[in-house]
Design a protein around this motif. Structure first.
Motif, PDB file in Angstrom:
ATOM      1  N   PRO A 206       1.213  -1.749   0.016  1.00 31.11           N
ATOM      2  CA  PRO A 206      -0.082  -0.024   0.208  1.00 31.11           C
ATOM      3  C   PRO A 206       0.800   1.183   0.206  1.00 31.11           C
ATOM      4  O   PRO A 206       2.182   0.869   0.278  1.00 31.11           O
ATOM      5  N   VAL A 207       0.327   2.193  -0.076  1.00 26.12           N
ATOM      6  CA  VAL A 207       1.027   3.680  -0.243  1.00 26.12           C
ATOM      7  C   VAL A 207       1.104   4.321   1.198  1.00 26.12           C
ATOM      8  O   VAL A 207      -0.078   3.618   1.851  1.00 26.12           O
ATOM      9  N   LEU A 208       2.171   5.216   1.562  1.00 26.49           N
ATOM     10  CA  LEU A 208       2.550   5.494   3.148  1.00 26.49           C
ATOM     11  C   LEU A 208       2.103   6.642   2.859  1.00 26.49           C
ATOM     12  O   LEU A 208       2.000   7.362   1.638  1.00 26.49           O
ATOM     13  N   GLY A 209       1.308   7.508   3.458  1.00 27.47           N
ATOM     14  CA  GLY A 209       1.059   8.815   3.857  1.00 27.47           C
ATOM     15  C   GLY A 209       2.555  10.154   4.983  1.00 27.47           C
ATOM     16  O   GLY A 209       3.562   8.921   4.232  1.00 27.47           O
ATOM     17  N   GLU A 210       2.165  10.582   4.990  1.00 30.56           N
ATOM     18  CA  GLU A 210       3.129  11.604   5.218  1.00 30.56           C
ATOM     19  C   GLU A 210       4.230  11.443   5.788  1.00 30.56           C
ATOM     20  O   GLU A 210       5.418  11.655   5.774  1.00 30.56           O
ATOM     21  N   ASP A 211       3.643  10.889   7.544  1.00 25.22           N
ATOM     22  CA  ASP A 211       3.871   9.907   8.294  1.00 25.22           C
ATOM     23  C   ASP A 211       4.388   9.262   8.227  1.00 25.22           C
ATOM     24  O   ASP A 211       4.860   8.192   9.677  1.00 25.22           O
ATOM     25  N   GLY A 212       3.725   8.388   7.550  1.00 23.49           N
ATOM     26  CA  GLY A 212       4.454   6.450   7.192  1.00 23.49           C
ATOM     27  C   GLY A 212       3.296   5.960   7.654  1.00 23.49           C
ATOM     28  O   GLY A 212       2.976   4.525   7.550  1.00 23.49           O
ATOM     29  N   GLU A 213       1.733   6.574   7.321  1.00 28.83           N
ATOM     30  CA  GLU A 213       0.403   5.303   8.363  1.00 28.83           C
ATOM     31  C   GLU A 213       0.589   5.088   6.827  1.00 28.83           C
ATOM     32  O   GLU A 213       0.334   5.435   5.853  1.00 28.83           O
ATOM     33  N   ILE A 214       0.070   3.692   7.179  1.00 31.11           N
ATOM     34  CA  ILE A 214      -0.251   2.896   5.349  1.00 31.11           C
ATOM     35  C   ILE A 214      -2.012   3.298   5.533  1.00 31.11           C
ATOM     36  O   ILE A 214      -2.620   3.761   6.062  1.00 31.11           O
ATOM     37  N   LEU A 215      -1.412   3.956   4.090  1.00 31.25           N
ATOM     38  CA  LEU A 215      -3.040   4.319   3.519  1.00 31.25           C
ATOM     39  C   LEU A 215      -3.968   2.850   2.729  1.00 31.25           C
ATOM     40  O   LEU A 215      -3.625   2.596   1.877  1.00 31.25           O
ATOM     41  N   LEU A 216      -4.902   2.680   3.770  1.00 33.68           N
ATOM     42  CA  LEU A 216      -5.680   1.298   3.230  1.00 33.68           C
ATOM     43  C   LEU A 216      -6.439   1.450   2.700  1.00 33.68           C
ATOM     44  O   LEU A 216      -7.373   2.710   2.755  1.00 33.68           O
ATOM     45  N   THR A 217      -6.791   0.770   1.192  1.00 43.09           N
ATOM     46  CA  THR A 217      -7.611   1.180   0.505  1.00 43.09           C
ATOM     47  C   THR A 217      -9.135  -0.221   0.525  1.00 43.09           C
ATOM     48  O   THR A 217      -7.872  -1.010   1.062  1.00 43.09           O
ATOM     49  N   LYS A 218     -10.062  -0.407  -0.024  1.00 44.94           N
ATOM     50  CA  LYS A 218     -10.735  -1.487   0.085  1.00 44.94           C
ATOM     51  C   LYS A 218     -10.400  -3.053  -0.730  1.00 44.94           C
ATOM     52  O   LYS A 218     -10.288  -3.813  -0.617  1.00 44.94           O
ATOM     53  N   ASP A 219      -9.035  -2.467  -1.847  1.00 45.04           N
ATOM     54  CA  ASP A 219      -8.292  -3.601  -2.441  1.00 45.04           C
ATOM     55  C   ASP A 219      -6.913  -4.026  -1.843  1.00 45.04           C
ATOM     56  O   ASP A 219      -6.733  -4.767  -2.698  1.00 45.04           O
ATOM     57  N   ASN A 220      -6.523  -2.681  -0.938  1.00 44.31           N
ATOM     58  CA  ASN A 220      -4.713  -3.359  -0.791  1.00 44.31           C
ATOM     59  C   ASN A 220      -4.723  -4.268   1.188  1.00 44.31           C
ATOM     60  O   ASN A 220      -3.871  -3.929   1.481  1.00 44.31           O
ATOM     61  N   HIS A 221      -5.605  -4.217   1.846  1.00 47.30           N
ATOM     62  CA  HIS A 221      -6.311  -4.472   3.150  1.00 47.30           C
ATOM     63  C   HIS A 221      -5.034  -5.620   2.701  1.00 47.30           C
ATOM     64  O   HIS A 221      -4.986  -6.874   2.112  1.00 47.30           O
ATOM     65  N   PRO A 222      -3.793  -6.305   4.007  1.00 49.64           N
ATOM     66  CA  PRO A 222      -3.652  -7.493   3.790  1.00 49.64           C
ATOM     67  C   PRO A 222      -4.199  -9.026   4.260  1.00 49.64           C
ATOM     68  O   PRO A 222      -4.643  -8.139   4.529  1.00 49.64           O
TER      69      PRO A 222
END
Ligand code: SAM
Length: 222
Positions: A206-222
């Motif tokens: 997944p893409v990471l946010g500005e502070d390193g948080e994981i930006l989850l979408t409905k398609d990229n849940h592990p």
């Protein structure tokens, strides 16, 4: 979640990685020597190390790296010909740290160009085949009684000269890693366990946010 300060540090270190500076170890098997070389590579900003293991005696990475393996990739090859051909095919000049008659002072090389430093085995040194395939031989002048340095010491001497030249050329002030590799590696460094789950499933991180948080979408849940 990774703490923001650590995330910043990971970004800073990755932004200084030098993908066009590397080493090739030719049957360097002692875990403490490989470990020391990898640790030096991390300090200098080497992104990946190439280890040739023609005698199948190479210790596992976890035995050698004592933590540095998280920060420096290890590419292994079954023979020196493949390792050198692969790097030369990517425009690297391969310089054998080799105590031969043709060897020139290691400070005479321009390490701002794509460079691989080839290091030989503890007992026998660089093989004749590797010496022949290399683009040149370099030597660290020895003015004492002993003929050679420990292989990890030789690696450090040459790599820090490369770092000196690259610092002077401003090469640590700009990001050299390809953007996709940067982001992929950043995710693996920040979230090694989660990255392993995504890899197992064959899915993109997944893409990471500005502070390193994981930006989850409905398609990229592990
Ligand atoms: N007896 C071996 C020989 O004749 O090459 C000595 C091997 S040395 C312990 C291990 C490796 O460290 C060498 O193959 C070389 O890559 C590197 N090395 C050690 N001292 C060096 C020096 N003064 N100049 C260049 N490379 C050196």
């Amino acid at each position: 979640m990774v703490i923001p300060q650590r995330y910043k540090k990971l970004q800073q270190v990755l932004s200084k990685r030098q993908p066009d500076l590397t080493v090739i170890t030719e049957d360097v098997h002692k875990p403490h020597n490989l470990s020391a070389i990898i640790r030096t590579c991390d300090a200098v900003g080497v992104f990946a190390v190439n280890a040739v293991n023609s005698q199948s005696k190479m210790p596992t990475y976890s035995q050698v790296a004592q933590g540095s393996e998280k920060w420096v990739q290890l590419h292994t090859y079954p023979n020196i010909t493949d390792a050198i051909a692969n790097l030369q095919g990517s425009n690297f000049k391969v310089y054998a740290a080799h105590l031969s008659k043709e060897a020139i002072d290691y400070r005479k090389i321009d390490y701002t160009q794509p460079t691989a430093i080839l290091l030989g085995a503890e007992k026998y040194g660089v093989t004749q085949l590797a010496a022949d395939l290399s683009d040149g031989h370099i030597i660290i002048p020895m003015l004492g009684m002993v003929q050679s340095l420990n292989v990890s010491v030789a690696a450090a001497v040459v790599l820090f000269e490369a770092q000196r030249q690259r610092l002077a050329a401003g090469m640590y002030d700009r990001v050299s890693l390809d953007g996709d590799i940067f982001n992929k590696t950043l995710f693996e460094w920040a979230y090694p366990d989660i990255a392993a789950i995504y890899r197992q499933k064959g899915e993109a991180y997944p893409v990471l946010g500005e502070d390193g948080e994981i930006l989850l979408t409905k398609d990229n849940h592990p």
